[in-house]
Design a protein around this motif. Structure first.
Motif, PDB file in Angstrom:
ATOM      1  N   SER A  28       0.759  -0.919   0.072  1.00 25.14           N
ATOM      2  CA  SER A  28       0.407  -0.096   0.057  1.00 25.14           C
ATOM      3  C   SER A  28       0.858   1.304   0.232  1.00 25.14           C
ATOM      4  O   SER A  28       0.519   1.999  -0.779  1.00 25.14           O
ATOM      5  N   PRO A  29       1.664   1.394   0.771  1.00 27.46           N
ATOM      6  CA  PRO A  29       2.652   2.200   1.070  1.00 27.46           C
ATOM      7  C   PRO A  29       3.453   2.794  -0.627  1.00 27.46           C
ATOM      8  O   PRO A  29       3.172   4.026  -1.173  1.00 27.46           O
TER       9      PRO A  29
ATOM     10  N   SER B 182       3.017   5.854  -5.568  1.00 28.30           N
ATOM     11  CA  SER B 182       2.914   5.821  -7.236  1.00 28.30           C
ATOM     12  C   SER B 182       1.530   6.461  -7.247  1.00 28.30           C
ATOM     13  O   SER B 182       1.786   7.202  -8.609  1.00 28.30           O
ATOM     14  N   LEU B 183       0.377   6.841  -6.873  1.00 29.30           N
ATOM     15  CA  LEU B 183      -0.499   7.176  -7.267  1.00 29.30           C
ATOM     16  C   LEU B 183      -0.073   9.039  -6.875  1.00 29.30           C
ATOM     17  O   LEU B 183      -0.614   9.933  -8.271  1.00 29.30           O
ATOM     18  N   GLN B 184       0.673   9.320  -5.585  1.00 29.55           N
ATOM     19  CA  GLN B 184       0.704  10.692  -5.757  1.00 29.55           C
ATOM     20  C   GLN B 184       1.660  11.623  -6.295  1.00 29.55           C
ATOM     21  O   GLN B 184       1.890  12.435  -7.200  1.00 29.55           O
ATOM     22  N   CYS B 185       3.083  10.273  -7.204  1.00 27.04           N
ATOM     23  CA  CYS B 185       3.979  10.764  -7.581  1.00 27.04           C
ATOM     24  C   CYS B 185       2.933  11.220  -9.495  1.00 27.04           C
ATOM     25  O   CYS B 185       3.329  11.851 -10.210  1.00 27.04           O
ATOM     26  N   LEU B 186       2.344  10.029  -9.848  1.00 30.51           N
ATOM     27  CA  LEU B 186       1.570  10.394 -11.272  1.00 30.51           C
ATOM     28  C   LEU B 186       0.543  11.147 -11.215  1.00 30.51           C
ATOM     29  O   LEU B 186       0.904  11.608 -12.586  1.00 30.51           O
ATOM     30  N   ARG B 187      -0.256  11.906 -10.539  1.00 32.91           N
ATOM     31  CA  ARG B 187      -1.080  12.650  -9.968  1.00 32.91           C
ATOM     32  C   ARG B 187      -0.144  14.017 -10.446  1.00 32.91           C
ATOM     33  O   ARG B 187      -0.829  15.492 -10.880  1.00 32.91           O
ATOM     34  N   GLY B 188       1.011  14.235  -9.426  1.00 33.80           N
ATOM     35  CA  GLY B 188       1.122  15.230  -8.979  1.00 33.80           C
ATOM     36  C   GLY B 188       2.795  16.029  -9.300  1.00 33.80           C
ATOM     37  O   GLY B 188       2.925  16.705  -9.321  1.00 33.80           O
ATOM     38  N   LEU B 189       3.482  15.176 -10.405  1.00 35.05           N
ATOM     39  CA  LEU B 189       4.234  15.120 -10.714  1.00 35.05           C
ATOM     40  C   LEU B 189       4.236  16.223 -11.536  1.00 35.05           C
ATOM     41  O   LEU B 189       3.225  16.652 -12.050  1.00 35.05           O
TER      42      LEU B 189
END
Ligand code: ATP
Ligand code: MG
Length: 453
Positions: free
Chosen positions: A60-61, A66-73
């Motif tokens: 989960s971490p 990954s999701l934070q990077c994919l959305r926020g980079l």
């Protein structure tokens, strides 16, 4: 790969052996931070941005990261993400969703370096196209006008011709069809290209002001005229004056404009001096000026003076084959500079909806719908709903039939355009007989050409 190309990695860098291989292949690995920007400043440019989700275990971490990077980079352009994951990750719906919604391709462990190279090269090619680099140039030529339909090919031909002379041009066409763009193209192709292009919207200037805006005024010529001022006609000296919505010009001003067109001289408000001005006039109107002449709203002599060289912008619904290229162009321009987007194209449904829409607002409407879609889309492919258009309403067979018909029409239009409307040549390009092409032209309502071309 000539120069090192950034490869954003998340949630972690690939294992040492793979990382070394990628570096040898020219990739500069950047660990994308989980809280936003990349840890090192990315080398921008037209290479297109590529990202790699590298996952060893589906915990989960790692998913959150990954999701934070994919959305926020944040990056200089949209990133094309690909991924390498353990096979068991794809058995979990959260990871499957991540792959489906965010990655354009993926592989599972163990994978060969060759397969990884292939996947990254394909993502890079696509990123490059989206960013406007690489071999793809969507603006067709120096006129800056997209579209290969016979109508657009004919228009370009006319623009090049009228650019060679100085006579007035009258551009007609529905709202948003590209009249101003055509006027700019004429200016840029003409000997006046280094001079000013002064655009005046006759409908937008208050009637009380338009005389002095166009012709200028002397100091003290009316209340508030504390200093003298050159008008827009004078500002266009040596260049081109574009009079948009000329049908809205008051009759009195039409008389003054006629004098300018005949004698190339103006008189400022409050002055008795005549001033010689060398400016070419291009006028445009979305209303039919010939009927305005009929109803007495537009001076007949001015109409004939202006329409020495008439140009007509066909409505978008009459050049369907231009829609895909225009849509791709506006998608690319709308994506430029947007980092928080995963959009990379449009779905087949969206394309069908674009082709079925009647486009009352013409090219400007297409541009605005595409801008909206890029913001609204939640998936990689823009849908008809993102464009604010109804989705497919027919059954699959009908849709297929319509698509076939459109593709046939598009192929015919493109071939005829390339062949300069020569039937024999176009038939050869299409690999059909002249008779077949003649019949197909009739079927698609593409004009009435003689059989012997
Ligand atoms: N063939 C084309 N290729 C690329 N962009 C186009 C094309 N035609 C029009 N556009 C774009 O569509 C928008 C509308 O075009 P433009 O302003 O020239 O239309 P118009 O006919 O002058 O509209 P209006 O009558 O509303 O003033 C502009 O952003 C223009 O750049
Ligand atoms: Mg305009």
């Amino acid at each position: 790969m000539l120069a090192a190309q950034d490869l954003y990695c998340c949630p972690r860098l690939p294992e040492a052996g793979i990382a070394q291989h990628l570096q040898l292949k020219g990739w500069k690995l950047i660990l994308a931070a989980q809280d936003g920007p990349a840890q090192t400043s990315p080398s921008a440019g037209l290479q297109g941005q590529v990202g790699l989700v590298w996952l060893d275990e589906p915990s989960s971490p790692w998913l959150e990261r990954s999701l934070q990077c994919l959305r926020g980079l944040r990056s200089p352009g949209p990133i094309q993400w690909v991924g390498v994951l353990p096979r068991q990750a794809l058995e979990q719906s959260v990871w499957r969703e991540l792959v489906i919604n965010h990655l354009r391709d993926h592989q599972t462990h163990p994978l060969s370096c060759e397969a990884l190279d292939h996947m990254l090269a394909s993502a890079q090619r696509r990123a490059c196209l989206l960013q406007g680099g690489g071999a793809l140039t969507l603006v067709d030529d120096d006129l800056g006008m997209i579209g290969q339909s016979p109508a657009m090919a004919g228009l370009r031909h006319q623009i090049r011709k009228v650019a060679l002379v100085d006579a007035p041009v009258l551009i007609s066409g529905e709202s948003g069809s590209g009249k101003e763009l055509a006027a700019q193209a004429i200016h840029k192709q003409s000997r006046r290209a280094t001079g000013a292009f002064v655009a005046v919207n006759c409908a937008a200037i208050a009637p009380a002001l338009i005389q002095s805006e166009l012709f200028g005024h002397e100091r003290g010529s009316f209340t508030g005229a504390t200093s003298g001022r050159a008008g827009l006609i004078e500002a266009a000296a040596g260049g081109t004056l574009f009079l948009d919505e000329i049908g809205d010009l008051a009759l009195e001003l039409q008389t003054n404009l006629l004098r300018f067109l005949q004698e190339h001289t103006i008189q400022k408000v409050g002055s008795s001096r005549t001033l010689q001005v060398d400016a070419r006039v291009i006028a445009a109107s979305h209303i039919d000026l010939a009927s305005a002449v009929g109803t007495g709203r537009f001076r007949e002599d001015l109409f004939y003076r202006l329409s020495v060289l008439p140009l007509h912008l066909p409505p978008l619904r009459e050049r369907l084959s231009d829609i895909p290229a225009l849509a791709r162009h506006f998608l690319r321009t709308s994506l430029a500079g947007l980092s928080h987007t995963q959009v990379e194209g449009f779905s087949q449904d969206a394309l069908s909806a674009l082709l079925a829409h009647p486009w009352p607002g013409n090219v400007r409407e297409l541009q605005n719908r595409m801008r909206r879609a890029v913001v609204m889309a939640d998936q990689r492919l823009i849908s008809a709903a993102d464009l604010g258009l109804p989705g497919p309403q027919h059954d699959a067979a009908l849709a297929l039939d319509a698509a076939r018909c459109l593709a046939e029409r598009e192929a015919i239009e493109v071939a005829l355009g390339r062949a300069d409307q020569n039937i024999t040549h176009a038939a050869r390009l299409l690999g059909v007989s002249r008779m077949t092409l003649y019949r197909l032209r009739q079927k698609h309502g593409l004009g009435d050409y003689p059989i012997a071309a």
